[in-house]
Design an enzyme around this catalytic site. Structure first.
Site, PDB file in Angstrom:
ATOM      1  N   GLY A  47       0.826  -1.201   0.000  1.00 26.31           N
ATOM      2  CA  GLY A  47       0.000   0.000   0.000  1.00 26.31           C
ATOM      3  C   GLY A  47       0.857   1.246   0.000  1.00 26.31           C
ATOM      4  O   GLY A  47       2.029   1.211   0.404  1.00 26.31           O
ATOM      5  N   GLN A  52       2.971   9.856   1.695  1.00 30.38           N
ATOM      6  CA  GLN A  52       4.258   9.144   1.695  1.00 30.38           C
ATOM      7  C   GLN A  52       5.147   9.544   0.523  1.00 30.38           C
ATOM      8  O   GLN A  52       6.339   9.274   0.537  1.00 30.38           O
ATOM      9  CB  GLN A  52       4.036   7.621   1.662  1.00 30.38           C
ATOM     10  CG  GLN A  52       3.407   7.083   2.935  1.00 30.38           C
ATOM     11  CD  GLN A  52       3.273   5.579   2.869  1.00 30.38           C
ATOM     12  OE1 GLN A  52       2.315   5.062   2.294  1.00 30.38           O
ATOM     13  NE2 GLN A  52       4.241   4.865   3.428  1.00 30.38           N
ATOM     14  N   CYS A  90       5.918  -0.565   7.374  1.00 35.24           N
ATOM     15  CA  CYS A  90       5.514   0.637   6.646  1.00 35.24           C
ATOM     16  C   CYS A  90       6.706   1.127   5.832  1.00 35.24           C
ATOM     17  O   CYS A  90       7.828   1.178   6.348  1.00 35.24           O
ATOM     18  CB  CYS A  90       5.072   1.702   7.642  1.00 35.24           C
ATOM     19  SG  CYS A  90       4.591   3.246   6.856  1.00 35.24           S
ATOM     20  N   LEU A  91       6.453   1.484   4.577  1.00 41.10           N
ATOM     21  CA  LEU A  91       7.547   1.959   3.719  1.00 41.10           C
ATOM     22  C   LEU A  91       8.186   3.230   4.276  1.00 41.10           C
ATOM     23  O   LEU A  91       9.336   3.518   3.987  1.00 41.10           O
ATOM     24  CB  LEU A  91       7.018   2.222   2.305  1.00 41.10           C
ATOM     25  CG  LEU A  91       6.502   0.995   1.539  1.00 41.10           C
ATOM     26  CD1 LEU A  91       5.802   1.431   0.256  1.00 41.10           C
ATOM     27  CD2 LEU A  91       7.634   0.027   1.224  1.00 41.10           C
ATOM     28  N   HIS A 132      -4.492   0.851   7.523  1.00 34.66           N
ATOM     29  CA  HIS A 132      -3.128   1.382   7.630  1.00 34.66           C
ATOM     30  C   HIS A 132      -2.974   2.622   6.734  1.00 34.66           C
ATOM     31  O   HIS A 132      -2.451   3.650   7.173  1.00 34.66           O
ATOM     32  CB  HIS A 132      -2.130   0.290   7.231  1.00 34.66           C
ATOM     33  CG  HIS A 132      -0.694   0.712   7.225  1.00 34.66           C
ATOM     34  ND1 HIS A 132       0.262   0.135   8.039  1.00 34.66           N
ATOM     35  CD2 HIS A 132      -0.040   1.658   6.504  1.00 34.66           C
ATOM     36  CE1 HIS A 132       1.431   0.721   7.810  1.00 34.66           C
ATOM     37  NE2 HIS A 132       1.276   1.647   6.877  1.00 34.66           N
ATOM     38  N   GLU A 133      -3.438   2.517   5.479  1.00 33.19           N
ATOM     39  CA  GLU A 133      -3.246   3.623   4.530  1.00 33.19           C
ATOM     40  C   GLU A 133      -4.105   4.838   4.895  1.00 33.19           C
ATOM     41  O   GLU A 133      -3.659   5.977   4.755  1.00 33.19           O
ATOM     42  CB  GLU A 133      -3.528   3.165   3.096  1.00 33.19           C
ATOM     43  CG  GLU A 133      -2.608   2.049   2.586  1.00 33.19           C
ATOM     44  CD  GLU A 133      -1.131   2.313   2.782  1.00 33.19           C
ATOM     45  OE1 GLU A 133      -0.705   3.479   2.730  1.00 33.19           O
ATOM     46  OE2 GLU A 133      -0.385   1.346   3.036  1.00 33.19           O
ATOM     47  N   HIS A 136      -2.512   7.038   7.356  1.00 31.00           N
ATOM     48  CA  HIS A 136      -1.544   7.997   6.796  1.00 31.00           C
ATOM     49  C   HIS A 136      -2.215   9.320   6.443  1.00 31.00           C
ATOM     50  O   HIS A 136      -1.622  10.385   6.605  1.00 31.00           O
ATOM     51  CB  HIS A 136      -0.891   7.423   5.532  1.00 31.00           C
ATOM     52  CG  HIS A 136       0.260   6.508   5.795  1.00 31.00           C
ATOM     53  ND1 HIS A 136       1.414   6.928   6.436  1.00 31.00           N
ATOM     54  CD2 HIS A 136       0.446   5.206   5.497  1.00 31.00           C
ATOM     55  CE1 HIS A 136       2.258   5.901   6.521  1.00 31.00           C
ATOM     56  NE2 HIS A 136       1.692   4.847   5.969  1.00 31.00           N
TER      57      HIS A 136
HETATM   58 ZN    ZN Z   1       2.577   3.008   5.969  1.00 28.29          ZN
END
Ligand code: ZN
Length: 145
Positions: A47, A52, A90-91, A132-133, A136
């Site tokens: 995701g 991000q 998480c990226l 999760h997304e 953000h």
């Molecule tokens: Zn993330």
């Protein structure tokens, strides 16, 4: 596109801001979606949210398997009280994996990339990724749990 990490100056501002709704799916948004798809594919993640990549807009991409789904202005309108604990990464928070409690199923209102209204009931892994997304977009990271 470069993925913003949480322990940088940019990360401290952009990743912590509440994002804004997209009012018009214009050329710049379509271009952003295209670039985010390629970034997500290269990242190996499941995701990616617009903050991000430095854009505080309500836009997320999720890739539970091979296909990428795009959600514009996503709002979770229902969280099941039944929850599940799974490890998440998480990226934007490299090398950190945390066990996070999430609702097993959700309802999601959103638009797709063509601007169609969606009203979906989602469960399992996809529901987890979306939660999760969407976090953000609210300025929330896994380290906050
Ligand atoms: Zn993330």
């Amino acid at each position: 596109m470069e993925i913003i990490k949480n322990d940088t100056d940019l990360g401290n501002t952009i990743l912590r801001k509440k994002s804004e709704d997209i009012l018009d799916i214009d050329k710049s948004i379509k271009n952003l979606i295209k670039k985010m798809k390629s970034t997500l594919n290269k990242s190996g993640g499941v995701g990616l949210a617009a903050p991000q990549v430095g854009i505080n807009k309500n836009l997320i991409l999720v890739k539970p398997e091979n296909k990428i789904y795009v959600f514009i202005n996503p709002v979770i309108t229902y969280f099941s009280s039944e929850k599940d604990v799974e490890e998440e990464g998480c990226l934007s928070v490299p090398h950190v994996f945390l066990k996070i409690d999430r609702s097993k199923s959700i309802s999601l209102q959103s638009k797709d990339e063509k601007g169609n209204d969606l009203d979906l009931n989602i469960e399992g892994y996809l529901a987890r990724i979306i939660q999760h997304e969407v976090d953000h977009l609210l300025g929330k990271l896994i380290v906050d749990y």
